[in-house]
Scaffold this active site. Sequence first.
Site, mmCIF file in Angstrom:
data_model
loop_
_atom_site.group_PDB
_atom_site.id
_atom_site.type_symbol
_atom_site.label_atom_id
_atom_site.label_comp_id
_atom_site.label_asym_id
_atom_site.label_seq_id
_atom_site.Cartn_x
_atom_site.Cartn_y
_atom_site.Cartn_z
ATOM 1 N N ALA A 125 0.834 -1.202 0.000
ATOM 2 C CA ALA A 125 0.000 0.000 0.000
ATOM 3 C C ALA A 125 0.863 1.244 0.000
ATOM 4 C CB ALA A 125 -0.923 0.004 1.224
ATOM 5 N N GLY A 180 18.782 4.959 6.175
ATOM 6 C CA GLY A 180 18.893 4.647 4.744
ATOM 7 C C GLY A 180 18.124 3.386 4.392
ATOM 8 N N ASP A 196 14.161 12.582 17.740
ATOM 9 C CA ASP A 196 14.325 11.236 17.173
ATOM 10 C C ASP A 196 15.227 10.388 18.079
ATOM 11 O OD1 ASP A 196 14.188 9.405 14.673
ATOM 12 O OD2 ASP A 196 16.332 9.610 15.012
ATOM 13 N N LYS A 240 14.294 6.902 20.317
ATOM 14 C CA LYS A 240 15.088 5.666 20.266
ATOM 15 C C LYS A 240 15.631 5.319 21.649
ATOM 16 C CE LYS A 240 16.269 6.517 15.426
ATOM 17 N NZ LYS A 240 17.210 7.192 14.526
ATOM 18 N N LYS A 275 9.885 4.414 15.141
ATOM 19 C CA LYS A 275 10.313 4.679 16.526
ATOM 20 C C LYS A 275 9.391 5.631 17.257
ATOM 21 C CE LYS A 275 12.448 7.272 13.419
ATOM 22 N NZ LYS A 275 13.459 7.260 12.392
ATOM 23 N N GLU A 287 12.813 -4.070 15.385
ATOM 24 C CA GLU A 287 14.275 -3.992 15.287
ATOM 25 C C GLU A 287 14.725 -2.758 14.494
ATOM 26 O OE1 GLU A 287 16.918 -6.373 16.529
ATOM 27 O OE2 GLU A 287 17.654 -4.350 16.216
#
Length: 429
Positions: free
Chosen positions: A45, A303, A202, A206, A106, A130
């Site tokens: 999707a 990436g 960010d 994490k 995250k 992960e």
Amino acid sequence: MSKTPLKIAIAGLGTVGGGTVELLHDQAETLAARAGRPLTLVGAAALIKPDTAALAGVPFFTDARAMAKECDYDVLVELIGGASGIALEVVRTALERGRSVVTANKAMIAHHGIELARLAEKTGANIGFEASVGGGIPIIKSLREGLSGNHVTKVMGILNGTCNYILTTMRDQGRDFADVLAEAQKLGYAEADPTFDIDGIDTAHKLAILASLAFAMPINLDGVACEGIRHVSALDIGYADELGYRIKLLGVAAVTEAGIEARVYPAMVPLSFPLAHVSGPFNAIVTEGDFVGRTVLEGRGAGARPTASAVVADLMDLACGRVMPAFGVAVDTLEVRPAAPAGAHRSAYYIRLMVKDEPGVFADIAAALRDEKVSMEQIIQRGRAPNQTVPVVMTVHETDEASMLRAVDRLNALASIAEQPRLIRIENL
Ligand code: HSE
């Protein structure tokens, strides 16, 4: 080999989604041989269908919510992003249907991970994340499985590729912050909203996830004190070099006598410590456990291909039936642990002042530090001409944060100080 495939529906075909589809296509035989069954895409999707052979014959949906509700899959891979909205909606739908979820999100895990893990426990599904921390670095598995024989007392690292790329490039090429940020966005490292990267949000997401796994406690995002890299200047980067440090944006969570400390901040990292040498978009994570001691994992933190590698690691676990609770133990057995009070944190500091080059300035600076019992370690000052503004750079011995901030207030009040003092913690490791 079993003929029963693991049926995968993928929501979101951006950078990470594109990489995941490519990996599933290019490595299909290897994955099937390792899992003993094929991993098969049964739905994809996105708003626009990418033109790729990897999606040939795969049912395509422009509405991820419809796919989550209607498609017959074993696992939904959520790669849309965002703490809530469609991402959260499709994940809840999958879990409510008793279907497993794999996500790189995250922000969603940091905000809703415990609720989602509880829902998965209730419906017999699994949730893997992960790819949410450290891109291709298998840190979630390390904490949940590889280090499960330890009491982990500290987890820290460089968790944002964009910030590390910006700080490294500013240093190596002497370029401006804004120019390097634009390049990081072009290279696909940055978040849709780059303030999440540069303001440390960010990294905080994490770190909150890692602290939960490391210390077997519910995720506590509000307990993460957060400071980004906007105020790190080329001048500070140059002085860091001179003093034997690299400036890195760190996330640090530790068990202390005062409680759990969880913080994100730019730090002076000594060149003798491996994190000082982690460059460009790379991430690295250091853990300390009571039996294992210190471990260090380094790799590409963002990436398409590295993050796809982590997504597929979770898919392989599901394909092989290697499943365990999302946070290592059942959600209700996670233990709420008190946060250490703000101000109790102890650290050495780098301080940069811009001062008028005139008699008596040093005496005033020394008095301000003395009055808060902050002890100077090193001083650098190179005068230009009388009455010009010049940098004075100092390092001070370890002190508590509250004393340091009071000393900065005193410095700021001096008539000879021309700008807000810059303060950067020194990470003594
Ligand atoms: N914006 C993130 C980073 C992407 O720069 O690390 C991976 O989470």
